[in-house]
Every structure is written in structure tokens, then in C-alpha cells.
Design a protein around this motif. Structure first.
Motif, PDB file in Angstrom:
ATOM      1  N   GLY A 276      50.189  32.869  47.797  1.00  0.00           N
ATOM      2  CA  GLY A 276      49.512  33.576  48.514  1.00  0.00           C
ATOM      3  C   GLY A 276      48.634  34.842  48.833  1.00  0.00           C
ATOM      4  O   GLY A 276      48.426  35.543  49.710  1.00  0.00           O
ATOM      5  N   THR A 277      49.600  35.534  48.080  1.00  0.00           N
ATOM      6  CA  THR A 277      49.420  37.530  47.556  1.00  0.00           C
ATOM      7  C   THR A 277      48.805  38.109  47.420  1.00  0.00           C
ATOM      8  O   THR A 277      48.345  37.746  46.444  1.00  0.00           O
ATOM      9  N   PRO A 278      47.597  38.820  48.177  1.00  0.00           N
ATOM     10  CA  PRO A 278      46.978  39.079  47.516  1.00  0.00           C
ATOM     11  C   PRO A 278      47.221  40.617  45.885  1.00  0.00           C
ATOM     12  O   PRO A 278      48.317  40.885  45.983  1.00  0.00           O
ATOM     13  N   LEU A 279      46.401  40.046  45.154  1.00  0.00           N
ATOM     14  CA  LEU A 279      46.378  40.777  43.859  1.00  0.00           C
ATOM     15  C   LEU A 279      45.679  41.665  43.205  1.00  0.00           C
ATOM     16  O   LEU A 279      44.161  41.850  43.196  1.00  0.00           O
ATOM     17  N   GLU A 280      45.976  43.343  43.364  1.00  0.00           N
ATOM     18  CA  GLU A 280      45.142  44.457  43.576  1.00  0.00           C
ATOM     19  C   GLU A 280      45.211  44.484  42.334  1.00  0.00           C
ATOM     20  O   GLU A 280      45.868  44.681  41.681  1.00  0.00           O
ATOM     21  N   MET A 281      44.000  45.277  42.041  1.00  0.00           N
ATOM     22  CA  MET A 281      43.723  46.025  40.600  1.00  0.00           C
ATOM     23  C   MET A 281      43.083  44.539  39.602  1.00  0.00           C
ATOM     24  O   MET A 281      43.063  44.440  38.416  1.00  0.00           O
TER      25      MET A 281
ATOM     26  N   ASP B 106      40.746  45.168  45.440  1.00  0.00           N
ATOM     27  CA  ASP B 106      41.044  46.105  46.446  1.00  0.00           C
ATOM     28  C   ASP B 106      42.762  45.823  46.519  1.00  0.00           C
ATOM     29  O   ASP B 106      43.194  44.535  46.113  1.00  0.00           O
ATOM     30  N   ALA B 107      43.421  46.050  47.202  1.00  0.00           N
ATOM     31  CA  ALA B 107      44.948  46.823  47.864  1.00  0.00           C
ATOM     32  C   ALA B 107      45.345  44.864  48.826  1.00  0.00           C
ATOM     33  O   ALA B 107      46.133  44.708  48.512  1.00  0.00           O
ATOM     34  N   LYS B 108      44.326  44.872  49.002  1.00  0.00           N
ATOM     35  CA  LYS B 108      44.017  42.706  50.074  1.00  0.00           C
ATOM     36  C   LYS B 108      43.786  42.430  49.497  1.00  0.00           C
ATOM     37  O   LYS B 108      43.279  40.926  49.564  1.00  0.00           O
ATOM     38  N   GLY B 109      43.312  42.318  47.838  1.00  0.00           N
ATOM     39  CA  GLY B 109      42.866  41.317  47.212  1.00  0.00           C
ATOM     40  C   GLY B 109      40.989  41.136  47.192  1.00  0.00           C
ATOM     41  O   GLY B 109      40.581  40.173  46.211  1.00  0.00           O
ATOM     42  N   PHE B 110      40.676  41.913  48.252  1.00  0.00           N
ATOM     43  CA  PHE B 110      38.674  41.683  47.865  1.00  0.00           C
ATOM     44  C   PHE B 110      38.804  42.512  46.353  1.00  0.00           C
ATOM     45  O   PHE B 110      38.456  43.300  46.374  1.00  0.00           O
ATOM     46  N   TYR B 111      37.648  41.686  46.690  1.00  0.00           N
ATOM     47  CA  TYR B 111      36.763  41.425  45.291  1.00  0.00           C
ATOM     48  C   TYR B 111      34.730  41.968  45.581  1.00  0.00           C
ATOM     49  O   TYR B 111      34.520  41.388  46.864  1.00  0.00           O
ATOM     50  N   ARG B 112      33.948  41.992  45.069  1.00  0.00           N
ATOM     51  CA  ARG B 112      33.022  42.606  45.057  1.00  0.00           C
ATOM     52  C   ARG B 112      31.451  42.688  44.160  1.00  0.00           C
ATOM     53  O   ARG B 112      32.306  43.497  43.175  1.00  0.00           O
ATOM     54  N   LEU B 113      30.878  42.031  43.606  1.00  0.00           N
ATOM     55  CA  LEU B 113      29.597  41.993  42.471  1.00  0.00           C
ATOM     56  C   LEU B 113      28.768  42.141  43.168  1.00  0.00           C
ATOM     57  O   LEU B 113      28.498  41.177  43.354  1.00  0.00           O
ATOM     58  N   ASP B 114      27.583  43.105  42.730  1.00  0.00           N
ATOM     59  CA  ASP B 114      25.990  42.353  42.994  1.00  0.00           C
ATOM     60  C   ASP B 114      25.561  42.387  41.637  1.00  0.00           C
ATOM     61  O   ASP B 114      25.757  42.701  40.672  1.00  0.00           O
TER      62      ASP B 114
ATOM     63  N   SER C 240      16.237  49.344  43.171  1.00  0.00           N
ATOM     64  CA  SER C 240      16.476  49.027  44.295  1.00  0.00           C
ATOM     65  C   SER C 240      16.114  47.642  44.141  1.00  0.00           C
ATOM     66  O   SER C 240      15.520  46.580  45.102  1.00  0.00           O
ATOM     67  N   THR C 241      16.149  46.616  42.651  1.00  0.00           N
ATOM     68  CA  THR C 241      16.002  45.359  42.742  1.00  0.00           C
ATOM     69  C   THR C 241      16.714  44.737  43.454  1.00  0.00           C
ATOM     70  O   THR C 241      17.932  44.582  43.223  1.00  0.00           O
ATOM     71  N   ALA C 242      16.261  43.402  44.088  1.00  0.00           N
ATOM     72  CA  ALA C 242      16.496  42.281  44.814  1.00  0.00           C
ATOM     73  C   ALA C 242      18.294  41.748  44.355  1.00  0.00           C
ATOM     74  O   ALA C 242      17.712  41.061  43.134  1.00  0.00           O
ATOM     75  N   GLN C 243      19.427  41.673  44.839  1.00  0.00           N
ATOM     76  CA  GLN C 243      20.595  41.419  44.393  1.00  0.00           C
ATOM     77  C   GLN C 243      20.811  40.864  45.595  1.00  0.00           C
ATOM     78  O   GLN C 243      21.381  41.035  46.786  1.00  0.00           O
ATOM     79  N   VAL C 244      21.810  39.974  45.359  1.00  0.00           N
ATOM     80  CA  VAL C 244      22.892  39.034  46.067  1.00  0.00           C
ATOM     81  C   VAL C 244      24.209  39.735  45.270  1.00  0.00           C
ATOM     82  O   VAL C 244      24.475  40.416  44.997  1.00  0.00           O
ATOM     83  N   LYS C 245      25.184  39.174  46.308  1.00  0.00           N
ATOM     84  CA  LYS C 245      26.840  39.840  46.455  1.00  0.00           C
ATOM     85  C   LYS C 245      27.869  38.953  46.025  1.00  0.00           C
ATOM     86  O   LYS C 245      27.146  37.619  47.370  1.00  0.00           O
ATOM     87  N   LEU C 246      28.155  38.623  45.206  1.00  0.00           N
ATOM     88  CA  LEU C 246      29.268  37.819  45.448  1.00  0.00           C
ATOM     89  C   LEU C 246      31.075  38.604  45.779  1.00  0.00           C
ATOM     90  O   LEU C 246      30.824  39.115  45.175  1.00  0.00           O
ATOM     91  N   THR C 247      31.611  38.090  46.981  1.00  0.00           N
ATOM     92  CA  THR C 247      32.786  38.140  47.290  1.00  0.00           C
ATOM     93  C   THR C 247      34.093  37.201  47.242  1.00  0.00           C
ATOM     94  O   THR C 247      33.220  36.475  47.384  1.00  0.00           O
ATOM     95  N   GLY C 248      34.752  38.307  47.170  1.00  0.00           N
ATOM     96  CA  GLY C 248      36.161  37.224  48.423  1.00  0.00           C
ATOM     97  C   GLY C 248      37.286  37.657  48.022  1.00  0.00           C
ATOM     98  O   GLY C 248      37.008  38.989  47.212  1.00  0.00           O
ATOM     99  N   VAL C 249      38.379  36.478  47.807  1.00  0.00           N
ATOM    100  CA  VAL C 249      40.070  37.488  47.767  1.00  0.00           C
ATOM    101  C   VAL C 249      40.143  36.580  46.688  1.00  0.00           C
ATOM    102  O   VAL C 249      40.170  35.557  46.568  1.00  0.00           O
ATOM    103  N   VAL C 250      41.323  37.603  45.634  1.00  0.00           N
ATOM    104  CA  VAL C 250      41.556  37.077  44.609  1.00  0.00           C
ATOM    105  C   VAL C 250      43.902  37.173  45.326  1.00  0.00           C
ATOM    106  O   VAL C 250      44.016  38.232  45.347  1.00  0.00           O
ATOM    107  N   LYS C 251      44.344  35.735  44.894  1.00  0.00           N
ATOM    108  CA  LYS C 251      45.847  36.272  45.201  1.00  0.00           C
ATOM    109  C   LYS C 251      46.029  35.076  44.122  1.00  0.00           C
ATOM    110  O   LYS C 251      45.467  34.256  43.252  1.00  0.00           O
ATOM    111  N   ASP C 252      47.625  35.523  44.179  1.00  0.00           N
ATOM    112  CA  ASP C 252      48.227  34.489  43.333  1.00  0.00           C
ATOM    113  C   ASP C 252      49.221  33.102  44.230  1.00  0.00           C
ATOM    114  O   ASP C 252      48.698  32.796  44.912  1.00  0.00           O
ATOM    115  N   SER C 253      50.014  32.196  43.716  1.00  0.00           N
ATOM    116  CA  SER C 253      49.812  30.806  44.195  1.00  0.00           C
ATOM    117  C   SER C 253      50.800  30.770  45.348  1.00  0.00           C
ATOM    118  O   SER C 253      50.928  29.736  45.923  1.00  0.00           O
TER     119      SER C 253
END
Length: 916
Positions: free
Chosen positions: A31-36, A56-64, A16-29
Motif C-alpha cells: 500500500g505504499t505509493p510509488l513515486e515516478m 507523483d509523491a502520493k502515487g497519483f497519475y493522470r492521462l488525457d 481542445s478535442t474532447a478528451q476524457v481523463k484516466l486517473t488513479g493511484v499506483v501503489k506497491d503490495s
């Protein structure tokens, strides 16, 4: 107690160490989301991977990420330029989107290979070191920790609920035909990556025109330091058991170069560690995998061997194993690949079972049977393979494999109804398989595939039974339990023993050939035209006779109710021919891949009995099929399949002379049998989601069988001895099964919930009266465990299985419940000591009443100076609680039984392992 609390608080704090979330969307040039897309954060100080994930399928990612730490974040995707950017965290969450640009140079591919898990098309690659904590010794220890991968109770590898067909090492076959030799022998420290190959195809030319949804293989990538050098380990051990001294010697050596490979595996032990049991060997490498079931026809070539019992530490009280295995591959040039193996296995084991039998027929007395078995199986296997790829448009394969065995078995039996019995069986069967295939790409639109398989099999089981007899009470009301059956069988009843003997010989010669032509209409559709044939010839000879006390041989004159003109010999020839042609259309439309098709068959089966009786069945049949796959995402799909098939039996079921299956079960075939046919529906769903670390697999299966080959079993009045013959059931049999599994990983905690359901309705005849049997079984299994790389790991599991049997001959249903909780623990301590232990509890209840319970506890302690040390010393204890037996409840059409099986006693052994 205080130390335990401190450790627990530390682990909770760590998670449970204090963490922050890095989130966002990955797309191609555009604007199409890139899955995986691979998203990875590298700590700028330690240079280690701090966090990783996938879009994910909408290009969304998350890192802790940790607070107040500097990272280099890299985003990579095949065909796009890698993005690398600096991120410094504070105490608040960060949102950052990325736009990737196309780049055919595939930059960043080296960064991708460091990811714990990557996905490229249908290939899932696991970085093995990311899942190790130091307690692993063999491949199976690593496989158990991979998401989506399971080791089932039989020791086979399953991915997404599907059995893995083969394992290759750096693309080269490793003892093709079975995955156990790989999983139990390849050292874990040699493994760099484990690649799961979904939608696996043996021939690259056909991968784009076939559906291979149910096919899975695994490729092992070796670490660079393991190439061009011998690697492996040698283990030797001694030990102590209540009645004998223990020994173990296991050399396992491997040599890999780009041009050739050598693998040597040896195993000699009496500790109960069986890598390949007899069941594995009979299907290993030399199995004849007919291609015709995929085109609508099944012909079952039955095993005419002896009734050999599979042995392991949980069902035998003595096991001695000898195994020698050699595997090689050689590529003299880029066009030609050669390979093969030689295996010799000798398994000797002893078993004792006490079986309490409750027969369905109310007029058949219940029995208690105490059976002690000694059996030995010596088996030699060989396989040679060759692949010649002239160019990308032409490939030819040739394989030959064989199995030669010498098996013998002795049973000493005490039956409450039949008194003392001795059985002896032996056989020296052999099987040789050959297959030849050629694949030719004639043009961009035309592909030809020719596949020919040939099976040659010879089995010669010999059976002896000896039953006690009092010749003075044969006609009394309380005569011996076998006397009335002996009269029906036409035996001489004036002897002290009923000595029965039988020899059989079954020869099989089968050819299976087909031609496929694939015509590619456009980028989304193709046609598959297929034509082929199955030609099978079987010869069956047997002789059943009695040996009198004075040594003379006599031929019985049986008069068995329900069997017309019973004979004591068989002289049968069975010929089967199937000539077929068909067409399939494959279309990709949006997320759907649709494949309708049909095959037209001309069947001709005929059998000749005793050279004078002739039976024939000729007919045409059209067999439809339909498959549709919905690919929702790259990692999520739904697959529906319908297929109508025709099922033919083999010569064992139609040879109408008497055969002794055992001392209390005699059988005569039916020359008038016709084929069975069935409709099969399957629905598979899979979701392998690396974004949220969850996996979902589900399968539904329904089968309806018409003219099922069943039996009419006739019990001798007041006896447990029966005679049976085959019949075509006038009623349809049904089977429905469902399986599901959900697993999820949260940080270092993994949980799994699974369930299964099976409904089976079948019809038999007992004493010529129709008997309906319905079985409903369902079960649930749960597991929760940790996967720390630098801390001890614990796995808790609980399985519960319910089984209800309803039979028209019984007034009440039989309900059985089995509870199996278990726990296993492993830890790598002080970088030198490996501790492993597991405990399981098994309890069986019937109709709410306690039947039996047993406990199994195993433990091992292994010491090595450090993780790179050559020498390791291990103390192993199995069955430490000295459990004497286990109990299983078995239900079938004829009876309900409670079987107590005696197991290996407590074993303590000391082992020394040297690592090359």
C-alpha cells in the motif's frame, strides 16, 4: 486572411478535442505509493503512444485520452512487475488504481525506453525523437526543446541553472573540457536518447560518499544504425557580402564501435560562425582545475596574455575561422580505456568600437575613443587520457593536456583627449597540465583516494604603444593629453612620438596533491579525512622602456605619486605553500543529508623582489564548512551550503615594477599584499515535476570578502592616463545574487518566467581617496512557445534588465534599462522544406532617455527531398536588415561608458549539405 483564420481555428480545435481523463493511484503490495512510476497509454489501432505520465509523491497519475478509443495501458517501475491492461474510453472520466508486485527480472524495461521522458535515480532520459519536428540538424536544436535544459547566451548547456561539465557519447568522452563542440556538431538524426546525469561523479567508488549536487553531465545514446558505420555530414557554401565573397566548408564525421571511436570536425569559413572562440580555447581541455578550493584555498593564476577581444557575429565586423579537431577513444580490454584529442584553431577578426567614457573622477576629462582592432589567434590543443580499472575496488587515471598559442593584435585608436595611438601586442604562451589519481576500496568500510595535479605555464606577452606628440608645447597649459603623464613616467618628451615598449615573462609551476580517506560508519553516515598540499612557484620578469625617434633605447626614470620608488623592471619570484588537513562527517537522516566539516591550514607565502627585497607571510587558519540537503521528493530538493575560504593572489599583483596595461593605464604591484578571505552562503532549490510538467529552480548566493585585493588608481591631473597599485581594502566587500526560473508545459505549449537580482558593494581608491561603489541589477525574462511535432513552432520571448549604479564620487545615480523582445519561428513543410527565422529588437535607455536601438533578423530555407535524403540545399541570410552596430552600456568603479560596436554586415550564403 481567411487561410490564417482557418489554420488558427484548426489548431484551437486540435488542442481542445474532447478528451476524457484516466486517473488513479499506483501503489506497491503493502500500500505504499510509488513515486515516478511510468504510466503509458498505447493506441490499439495506431500502436503509437497516445499519452504518458508519471505518478507523483502520493502515487497519483493522470492521462488525457480521446473519447471512444481502445488503449493498452502499461505501468512500469524498476524492480516491479509491469502491469498491462486494456482500457476502452467512452465520454466519461475513468478512475483506476494499480497495485504492483516486486520482480527482480525488471520486466517492461523495453517499454520504459519508449517513453518520451523517464527518470531512474539521478538520471533523466529523454527520447530524442519525441521532441523533434524535422527542423533539427544538430544536438543543440534538440536540447533547446527539452524541459529543464537551456542553452545560455555563451552557447553553454545548462540544466536546472547549472552548467553541464561534460558530454559523453555512449559513455565515451567527446572532446572533454567544453560542450560546444558536441552541441554544435553532433547530428540530431544520430541521437536516440539524451541522458542528463545529475549528481554526476567521475568515479563510481566515490558517488555514495560525496555530495555532487552541483555537478551535471550529459550522455548521448546513439541509434543502432549509427554504430559500426561512419555518420555525420559535410557542408560547403558560398555567399555574398558588401565587401567580400563568402566561403564555408564544414566536414563533421563520426565513427563509433564498442571498442573504439573516431570523431573528425573541420571548419573553414568567413561567415562569422565561430564554434570555439579564444575564451573557449583558453579554458578548453587544458585547464587546471585545482581541487583545493573544495578544501578552503583559492590561488588565482592570472592570465598574463595580451588583451585579446572575443569575437562573434554581434561584436565584430570581420571574422575568419579555421578549425581542425580529432577525438578518439580506444578500449583494448574491459579494464583499460584510452582517449584524447588534437585541435588546431585559427581565428582572425576585426572589430571597431566607439566608446563614450564618463569618468567618475570629476577632475578627469570625459573621452570619446574610436578603436579599430585586427587580431589573430592560432592555438593548438592536445589531451591524452587513460583509465585503468583493475577491478571494482581499484581505479587509476592519468591525463595530460596542453595548449600552445601564437597571438598578435594591432589597435589603431583615436582619442579625443590623447589624439592618435597605435598599439601592438603579441605572445606565444603555452600550458601543460598533468593529473594522476588512484582510488582504492580497501574494504566495505574504507575507501582511499589520491589525486595529484601539476601545472606548467609560460607566458611572454610583448607590448608596443606609439602616441603622437608635439615636442614644442610640452609645458604649455594646453599641451598634448599625454605630456604630463610622460613627465610622471620619466619619458623623453622631445620626440615626435612616444614609442613605448614592454616585454614580460611569467613562468608558473604548481603542484596540487591531496589524500582522502572515507570511513563508512554505517548505511547512513561516513567520515572523510583529508590531507593535502599546494606548492606554487612563479617567476616574473618585465622591462618597460622607450624607443626614441632616432631608434635609441632609453630607460625611463618615473616619479609616480602614490607609488613608492617606482621601477621600470621586474625581477620577482613568488612562492606559496599550503599544507592542510581536515575532516567531514556525512549523515543521512530522513529527508536530510548533513555534512559539517573543517580544514586546518598552514600557509606560507613569500616573494623576493630584485633578489634583495624579501617579504613573507606565515599563519595558521581553521576554515569551517557546512552543507545540508533536504530531499523532499526524488525530484525536489533544497541545498544549503556555507564555506569559509582564503583567497591568494598571484605574482602579477605583487611584482612592484611598472607594467603598461594599455596606453592610458599603468600599473605597479604591491609586495606587501596579504590574502583575502570570504564567507560564502548558497541556497539552491530545484523541483523537476514530470507529473504536472513543471520545473522550478532558484538560487541565492551571498559573499562577504575581507581584505579584498583592490586598487588605488591615480589619474594624471586633467588627463585620462592613470597609474594604479594594489591594496588590501580596509572595508569588507559584499555581493548578493538571486536567480529563479519557473517553466510549465500544457499540452504542446511551454511557458517560462525567470528573474535575477544582483547587489554588489565594493571599495576602491581613486586619487588615494576612498570610493564606494554600489551596483544593483535585476532582470526578468519570459518565454512562451510551442513544441509541435507536426506543425510549425513559434517562440516569443521578452527580456528586460535594469541596472543602477551609485558611486560616492557622483551626485546622482546612473540608471540603465535594456529591453530585448524577440521571436523565432521554425517549420517543416511538405516533408521537405525547413524554414527558420528569428528576429530580435534591443533598446537601451539611460535615466529615462533613449540611447540606442538595433534590430537583428536572420532566416534560412533548407530543402531536401525527404527526411532521409542524403542531399540538402540551404539558403541562409544573416543580419538581413543590415544593422551596422549595436550599443552596450558598461559601468565600473572608474567610469561609465556607452560602447557602440560595429557588427558583421548582411550576409547571404548558399550551402549544400551531404549526409552520410
Amino acid at each position: 486572411m481567411k487561410k490564417i483564420l482557418v489554420i488558427a481555428i484548426f489548431m484551437v480545435t486540435y488542442i481542445s478535442t474532447a478528451q476524457v481523463k484516466l486517473t488513479g493511484v499506483v501503489k506497491d503490495s503493502i500500500g505504499t505509493p510509488l513515486e515516478m512510476a511510468n504510466v503509458i497509454a498505447i493506441d490499439d489501432v495506431s500502436k503509437a503512444i497516445a499519452s504518458y505520465g508519471f505518478s507523483d509523491a502520493k502515487g497519483f497519475y493522470r492521462l488525457d485520452l480521446k473519447n471512444n478509443t481502445s488503449y493498452t495501458v502499461k505501468i512500469s517501475y524498476i524492480g516491479f512487475k509491469e502491469i498491462s491492461t486494456a482500457i476502452k474510453t467512452t465520454t466519461t472520466d475513468i478512475v483506476k488504481n494499480f497495485t504492483m508486485k516486486e520482480d527482480n527480472m525488471l520486466d517492461g524495461i523495453n517499454i520504459v525506453t519508449k517513453m518520451p521522458v523517464t527518470i531512474s535515480g539521478d538520471t533523466i532520459s529523454y527520447n530524442a525523437d519525441s521532441f523533434k519536428n524535422g527542423t533539427e540538424r544538430k544536438l543543440e536544436d534538440v536540447l533547446k526543446k527539452l524541459p529543464g535544459v537551456e542553452i545560455n547566451a555563451a552557447g553553454q548547456i545548462e540544466v536546472e541553472g547549472k552548467a553541464v561539465e561534460k558530454i559523453t557519447i555512449d559513455g565515451k568522452d567527446f572532446f572533454s573540457g567544453d560542450t560546444k563542440l558536441a552541441s554544435k556538431n553532433i547530428p540530431s538524426n544520430a541521437i536516440d536518447k539524451i541522458q542528463v546525469l545529475r549528481n554526476f561523479s567521475d568515479v563510481g567508488q566515490l558517488s555514495g560518499v560525496q555530495n555532487n549536487e552541483d555537478r551535471v553531465a550529459i550522455n548521448i545514446k546513439l541509434k543502432e544504425g549509427k554504430k559500426n558505420f561512419w555518420f555525420g555530414d559535410v557542408t560547403a557554401g558560398i555567399g555574398d557580402a558588401p565587401n567580400e565573397s563568402l566561403y564555408l566548408f564544414q566536414p563533421k564525421l563520426f565513427y563509433y564501435t564498442p571498442k573504439y571511436t573516431l570523431n573528425v570536425i573541420g571548419d573553414v569559413n568567413n561567415i562569422g560562425e565561430v564554434v570555439l572562440d579564444r575564451g573557449d580555447l583558453r579554458s578548453f581541455g587544458a585547464n587546471f582545475q585545482s581541487q583545493s578550493p573544495s578544501n578552503g584555498t583559492n590561488i588565482n593564476i592570472a592570465d598574463a596574455g595580451i588583451g585579446f577581444l572575443t569575437a562573434n557575429a554581434r561584436n565584430a565586423n570581420k571574422i575568419e575561422t579555421k578549425l581542425s579537431a580529432f577525438n578518439f577513444s580506444y578500449s583494448p580490454n574491459k579494464k583499460l580505456s584510452l582517449g584524447g584529442f588534437l585541435i588546431f584553431s585559427s581565428n582572425t577578426n576585426g572589430q571597431r568600437n566607439i566608446n563614450t567614457i564618463d569618468y567618475v573622477d570629476p577632475n578627469t576629462p570625459d573621452d570619446v575613443v574610436d578603436n579599430t582592432t585586427d587580431q589573430t589567434s592560432n592555438t593548438g590543443l592536445f589531451r591524452f587520457t587513460s583509465i585503468y580499472k583493475k577491478d571494482i575496488n581499484n581505479q587509476m587515471n592519468y591525463n595530460i593536456a596542453g595548449r600552445f598559442s601564437n597571438e598578435f593584435k594591432t589597435d589603431n585608436i583615436n582619442s579625443r583627449v590623447l589624439s592618435d595611438i597605435t598599439e601592438r601586442e603579441n605572445a606565444t604562451p603555452f600550458t601543460i597540465n598533468q593529473d594522476l589519481s588512484y582510488f582504492h576500496t580497501a574494504s566495505e568500510k574504507s575507501i582511499f583516494a589520491i589525486e595529484i595535479k601539476h601545472l606548467l605555464q609560460d607566458e611572454d606577452p610583448f607590448y608596443i604603444a606609439s602616441l603622437e606628440n608635439n615636442p614644442n608645447n610640452n609645458d604649455d597649459a594646453n599641451n598634448d593629453g599625454f605630456d604630463d603623464a610622460a613627465e610622471t613616467l620619466g619619458l623623453d618628451r622631445s620626440n615626435q612620438f612616444y614609442n613605448l615598449e614592454q616585454d614580460r615573462r611569467v613562468k608558473t609551476n604548481q603542484l596540487d596533491a591531496k589524500l582522502d580517506y572515507y570511513y563508512i560508519l554505517n548505511s547512513v553516515s561516513n567520515l572523510n579525512f583529508v590531507a593535502g598540499t599546494i606548492l606554487s612557484n612563479q617567476k616574473y620578469n618585465s622591462r618597460f622602456f622607450q624607443i626614441l625617434d632616432n631608434g635609441n633605447e632609453v630607460t625611463p626614470n618615473p616619479t609616480i605619486p602614490g607609488i613608492v620608488d617606482p621601477q621600470t623592471t621586474n625581477d620577482t619570484e613568488y612562492k606559496f605553500a599550503d599544507i592542510y588537513a581536515g575532516v567531514r562527517y556525512r549523515l543521512k537522516k530522513g529527508i536530510f543529508t548533513i555534512t559539517p566539516g573543517f580544514t586546518v591550514h598552514s600557509y606560507n607565502s613569500q616573494n623576493t623582489q630584485y633578489g634583495t627585497e624579501f617579504f613573507q607571510d606565515k599563519f595558521f587558519q581553521v576554515l569551517p564548512e557546512f552543507n545540508i540537503i533536504a530531499q523532499f521528493k526524488r525530484s525536489e530538493s533544497l541545498n544549503f551550503n556555507y564555506r569559509q575560504q582564503v583567497n591568494f593572489t598571484d605574482v602579477n599583483q605583487i611584482a612592484r615594477g611598472i607594467v603598461a596595461n594599455s596606453y592610458n593605464a599603468f600599473f605597479a604591484g604591491n609586495a606587501d599584499l596579504i590574502n583575502a578571505s570570504f564567507h560564502n552562503f548558497t541556497l539552491n532549490y530545484r523541483s523537476f515535476n514530470l507529473f504536472n510538467n513543471s520545473n522550478v529552480f532558484a538560487r541565492l548566493d551571498y559573499r562577504k570578502t575581507m581584505n579584498q585585493v583592490n586598487r588605488n588608481t591615480i589619474f594624471e591631473p586633467g588627463s585620462v592616463v592613470s597609474s594604479s597599485t594594489t591594496i588590501n581594502s580596509p572595508l569588507d566587500n559584499e555581493n548578493f545574487s538571486a536567480f529563479g526560473s519557473v517553466s510549465k508545459t500544457i499540452k504542446k505549449i511551454t511557458g517560462r518566467l525567470g528573474g535575477n537580482f544582483n547587489y554588489n558593494k565594493s571599495y576602491q581608491f581613486i586619487n588615494s581617496l576612498e570610493n564606494t561603489n554600489e551596483n544593483i541589477s535585476r532582470g526578468f525574462n519570459t518565454r512562451i512557445g510551442t513544441n509541435f511535432t507536426k506543425a510549425p513552432n513559434v517562440n516569443l520571448s521578452y527580456n528586460v534588465n535594469f541596472s543602477d549604479q551609485k558611486n560616492s564620487s557622483r551626485n546622482t545615480d546612473i540608471k540603465t534599462v535594456r529591453h530585448i523582445p524577440s521571436i523565432d519561428f521554425d517549420a517543416y513543410i511538405w516533408n521537405s522544406l525547413t524554414v527558420k527565422t528569428d528576429f530580435s529588437y534591443n533598446e537601451t535607455r539611460q535615466d529615462g532617455n533613449f540611447i540606442n536601438s538595433y534590430k537583428i533578423w536572420n532566416a534560412s530555407f533548407a530543402y531536401r527531398k525527404d527526411k532521409d535524403a542524403k542531399w540538402e540545399y540551404e539558403l541562409v541570410g544573416s543580419n538581413l536588415l543590415a544593422t551596422g552596430s549595436s550599443v552596450n552600456v558598461n559601468q565600473n568603479i572608474i567610469s561609465f561608458s556607452i560602447n557602440e560596436t560595429f557588427v558583421l554586415p548582411r550576409f547571404i550564403s548558399l550551402r549544400i549539405r551531404y549526409q552520410l
